[in-house]
Design a protein around this motif. Structure first.
Motif, PDB file in Angstrom:
ATOM      1  N   ALA A   1      32.048 -11.701  21.590  1.00 41.47           N
ATOM      2  CA  ALA A   1      31.706 -10.293  21.792  1.00 41.47           C
ATOM      3  C   ALA A   1      33.002  -9.494  21.853  1.00 41.47           C
ATOM      4  O   ALA A   1      33.865  -9.773  22.695  1.00 41.47           O
ATOM      5  N   HIS A   2      33.142  -8.554  20.954  1.00 37.66           N
ATOM      6  CA  HIS A   2      34.318  -7.691  20.874  1.00 37.66           C
ATOM      7  C   HIS A   2      35.589  -8.530  20.784  1.00 37.66           C
ATOM      8  O   HIS A   2      35.725  -9.321  19.883  1.00 37.66           O
ATOM      9  N   LEU A   3      36.499  -8.420  21.727  1.00 40.25           N
ATOM     10  CA  LEU A   3      37.760  -9.159  21.670  1.00 40.25           C
ATOM     11  C   LEU A   3      37.754 -10.386  22.572  1.00 40.25           C
ATOM     12  O   LEU A   3      38.794 -10.907  22.934  1.00 40.25           O
ATOM     13  N   ARG A   4      36.553 -10.869  22.938  1.00 39.24           N
ATOM     14  CA  ARG A   4      36.451 -12.045  23.796  1.00 39.24           C
ATOM     15  C   ARG A   4      35.522 -13.072  23.170  1.00 39.24           C
ATOM     16  O   ARG A   4      34.549 -12.733  22.504  1.00 39.24           O
ATOM     17  N   SER A   5      35.843 -14.327  23.402  1.00 35.97           N
ATOM     18  CA  SER A   5      34.930 -15.397  23.008  1.00 35.97           C
ATOM     19  C   SER A   5      34.802 -16.336  24.199  1.00 35.97           C
ATOM     20  O   SER A   5      35.692 -16.414  25.044  1.00 35.97           O
ATOM     21  N   ARG A   6      33.692 -17.045  24.247  1.00 34.22           N
ATOM     22  CA  ARG A   6      33.433 -17.911  25.385  1.00 34.22           C
ATOM     23  C   ARG A   6      32.783 -19.196  24.908  1.00 34.22           C
ATOM     24  O   ARG A   6      31.946 -19.192  24.015  1.00 34.22           O
ATOM     25  N   VAL A   7      33.190 -20.314  25.527  1.00 31.67           N
ATOM     26  CA  VAL A   7      32.591 -21.615  25.274  1.00 31.67           C
ATOM     27  C   VAL A   7      32.099 -22.143  26.615  1.00 31.67           C
ATOM     28  O   VAL A   7      32.848 -22.189  27.585  1.00 31.67           O
ATOM     29  N   ALA A   8      30.837 -22.520  26.657  1.00 29.85           N
ATOM     30  CA  ALA A   8      30.250 -23.099  27.867  1.00 29.85           C
ATOM     31  C   ALA A   8      29.781 -24.506  27.530  1.00 29.85           C
ATOM     32  O   ALA A   8      29.202 -24.745  26.474  1.00 29.85           O
ATOM     33  N   VAL A   9      30.044 -25.439  28.434  1.00 28.32           N
ATOM     34  CA  VAL A   9      29.590 -26.820  28.279  1.00 28.32           C
ATOM     35  C   VAL A   9      28.554 -27.080  29.368  1.00 28.32           C
ATOM     36  O   VAL A   9      28.840 -26.911  30.560  1.00 28.32           O
TER      37      VAL A   9
ATOM     38  N   LEU B   1      34.935 -21.632  29.415  1.00 23.54           N
ATOM     39  CA  LEU B   1      36.226 -21.165  28.912  1.00 23.54           C
ATOM     40  C   LEU B   1      36.044 -19.792  28.302  1.00 23.54           C
ATOM     41  O   LEU B   1      35.124 -19.570  27.509  1.00 23.54           O
ATOM     42  N   THR B   2      36.917 -18.862  28.651  1.00 27.55           N
ATOM     43  CA  THR B   2      36.884 -17.525  28.084  1.00 27.55           C
ATOM     44  C   THR B   2      38.226 -17.240  27.430  1.00 27.55           C
ATOM     45  O   THR B   2      39.270 -17.472  28.035  1.00 27.55           O
ATOM     46  N   PHE B   3      38.186 -16.770  26.209  1.00 23.38           N
ATOM     47  CA  PHE B   3      39.385 -16.436  25.467  1.00 23.38           C
ATOM     48  C   PHE B   3      39.378 -14.940  25.194  1.00 23.38           C
ATOM     49  O   PHE B   3      38.362 -14.395  24.762  1.00 23.38           O
ATOM     50  N   THR B   4      40.501 -14.284  25.455  1.00 23.50           N
ATOM     51  CA  THR B   4      40.610 -12.854  25.220  1.00 23.50           C
ATOM     52  C   THR B   4      41.687 -12.617  24.179  1.00 23.50           C
ATOM     53  O   THR B   4      42.807 -13.113  24.318  1.00 23.50           O
TER      54      THR B   4
END
Length: 179
Positions: A36-44, A56-59
């Motif tokens: 979403a926008h300038l962020r991505s997220r990975v959930a396990v 994990l959240t990446f900005t």
């Protein structure tokens, strides 16, 4: 309560709808990603109850990219390697070139006299899929040509070097070739 959802919202930790989902081979874990926008997220998640085990959240910073080096011609296809000779970028349009990474100094160059359609590397060998229907294999450290294999005239499109060393070629005729 068979068939009932475990949650009203299946992956509440994500940023909107999932973009990718992967299930572990033992079916104990589910990894889900979203952007979403300038962020991505990975959930396990634990598959048994969909409880979140890791998040994990990446900005992406709004800062401009950093130019590592500039060359006087297009790089063509490229692949990164880290081998006995150090980290490098291997690339080519009509030749294969090894550049020190991140400096960009040319360490070796091998003319191919044909267009490079795709590249991949594994275990010290870079494989170049060429427009003249050949597969060229070159030592990544010194540029020695290890082999040149003619391919059937099916229109080579893509190449992948698998972890076991197998080379897979995709063709415009819809065939997957294994070498």
């Amino acid at each position: 309560m068979t068939g009932a959802p475990l949650h009203d919202e299946p992956f509440p930790e994500l940023l909107g709808n999932p973009t990718q989902v992967a299930v572990s081979a033992d079916e104990r874990w589910i990894a889900v990603s979203s952007v979403a926008h300038l962020r991505s997220r990975v959930a396990v998640y634990r598959a048994a109850d969909l409880s979140c085990a890791h998040l994990l959240t990446f900005t992406m910073d709004a800062a401009p990219e950093t130019v590592l080096f500039t060359v006087d011609a297009p790089l063509g296809r490229a692949v990164y390697v880290a081998d006995a000779a150090g980290p490098a970028l291997l690339h080519g349009e009509t030749e294969l070139v090894r550049r020190a990474f991140p400096a960009g100094d040319v360490l070796w160059s091998r003319p191919l006299h044909t267009e490079v359609l795709d590249l991949d590397a594994h275990a010290g060998v870079v494989h170049a899929l060429c427009a003249d229907d050949t597969l060229v294999s070159v030592d990544t450290t010194d540029g020695t040509v290890l082999g040149r294999r003619p391919l059937p005239p099916y229109g080579p499109l893509s190449l992948h070097a698998a972890p076991d060393g197998t080379v897979i070629v995709g063709t415009s005729a819809g065939q997957i070739l294994r070498y």
